[in-house]
Design a protein around this motif. Structure first.
Motif, PDB file in Angstrom:
ATOM      1  N   UNK A   1       2.935  13.903   4.885  1.00 42.98           N
ATOM      2  CA  UNK A   1       2.152  15.069   4.456  1.00 42.98           C
ATOM      3  C   UNK A   1       1.454  14.869   3.105  1.00 42.98           C
ATOM      4  N   UNK A   2       1.993  13.992   2.267  1.00 43.25           N
ATOM      5  CA  UNK A   2       1.387  13.755   0.949  1.00 43.25           C
ATOM      6  C   UNK A   2       0.145  12.872   1.022  1.00 43.25           C
ATOM      7  N   UNK A   3      -0.023  12.112   2.117  1.00 45.00           N
ATOM      8  CA  UNK A   3      -1.151  11.176   2.200  1.00 45.00           C
ATOM      9  C   UNK A   3      -2.016  11.388   3.443  1.00 45.00           C
TER      10      UNK A   3
ATOM     11  N   UNK B   1      -1.222   4.675  10.262  1.00 36.99           N
ATOM     12  CA  UNK B   1      -0.381   5.629  10.985  1.00 36.99           C
ATOM     13  C   UNK B   1       0.672   6.235  10.058  1.00 36.99           C
ATOM     14  N   UNK B   2       1.265   5.422   9.192  1.00 38.44           N
ATOM     15  CA  UNK B   2       2.271   5.950   8.261  1.00 38.44           C
ATOM     16  C   UNK B   2       1.637   6.851   7.204  1.00 38.44           C
TER      17      UNK B   2
ATOM     18  N   UNK C   1       0.840  -1.203   0.000  1.00 33.31           N
ATOM     19  CA  UNK C   1       0.000   0.000   0.000  1.00 33.31           C
ATOM     20  C   UNK C   1       0.870   1.247   0.000  1.00 33.31           C
ATOM     21  N   UNK C   2       1.822   1.312   0.904  1.00 29.94           N
ATOM     22  CA  UNK C   2       2.693   2.485   1.008  1.00 29.94           C
ATOM     23  C   UNK C   2       3.593   2.636  -0.216  1.00 29.94           C
TER      24      UNK C   2
ATOM     25  N   UNK D   1      -2.828  -3.093   9.174  1.00 29.55           N
ATOM     26  CA  UNK D   1      -3.633  -1.928   8.812  1.00 29.55           C
ATOM     27  C   UNK D   1      -3.392  -0.720   9.697  1.00 29.55           C
ATOM     28  N   UNK D   2      -3.185  -0.945  11.001  1.00 27.26           N
ATOM     29  CA  UNK D   2      -2.932   0.178  11.907  1.00 27.26           C
ATOM     30  C   UNK D   2      -1.607   0.864  11.575  1.00 27.26           C
ATOM     31  N   UNK D   3      -0.581   0.056  11.321  1.00 23.02           N
ATOM     32  CA  UNK D   3       0.726   0.608  10.955  1.00 23.02           C
ATOM     33  C   UNK D   3       0.664   1.375   9.649  1.00 23.02           C
ATOM     34  N   UNK D   4      -0.062   0.823   8.677  1.00 25.89           N
ATOM     35  CA  UNK D   4      -0.206   1.497   7.387  1.00 25.89           C
ATOM     36  C   UNK D   4      -0.962   2.814   7.558  1.00 25.89           C
TER      37      UNK D   4
END
Length: 174
Positions: free
Chosen positions: A109-111, A103-104, A75-76, A98-101
């Motif tokens: 700032x772009x997402x 949070x990132x 995803x990232x 999903x929580x880590x994704x």
């Protein structure tokens, strides 16, 4: 009586966070037509190929363009190329959950403005952890396809309204 989770064990949610509690319908077609023209682009992230395909088909039948990823790391990796209008995330996935994704995504700032929905069992822990990670909505598995579409459509429309006003989404993060 109110406790730290709200009244009657209900999780206290910040304004704008939506929790959809639905169950899969019995037999019968959920959708009978394809809506012409794209309603928006959605990045669907789930390590289960069947669930990923189920979400994809239901969103495509309602006119959304759908791109999929197998886990939070993928995803990232692709979110900037895909430029989605909303993201759905499973919670339990290999490499990055999903929580880590989420949070990132919020930390970048772009997402940070992208609306994010968790599609999972939506236990009390998952809702609390999702809210802490900046998730905007929750859809409980097994889900009603029409409810999933409604939540995603609402997130995309909310993002569209905020972009017209010049305010980023993500409940004040931005």
């Amino acid at each position: 009586m109110r406790n730290r989770f709200g009244r009657d064990g209900e999780v206290g949610r910040p304004e704008g966070v939506e929790v959809a509690k639905t169950r899969t319908r019995g037999r019968g077609r959920t959708y009978s037509r394809v809506v012409p023209g794209a309603s928006g682009r959605v990045l669907v992230v789930d390590d289960n190929k069947v669930i990923r395909q189920l979400i994809k088909v239901n969103l495509e039948l309602e006119g959304f363009e759908v791109v999929t990823a197998n886990d939070g790391v993928e995803c990232l990796d692709i979110v900037h190329r895909v430029d989605p209008d909303a993201i759905t995330l499973d919670v339990v996935m290999p490499r990055l959950d999903g929580f880590g994704a989420a949070a990132q995504l919020r930390a970048d700032p772009r997402t940070r403005h992208l609306p994010v929905a968790i599609v999972s069992a939506c236990t009390q822990y998952e809702v609390e952890a999702g809210i802490a990670a900046g998730v905007d909505a929750f859809v409980a598995k097994p889900f009603e396809p029409a409810e999933l579409v409604r939540v995603v459509r609402r997130l995309v429309e909310r993002r569209d309204r905020r972009e017209r006003k010049g305010t980023p989404a993500g409940r004040g993060r931005g």
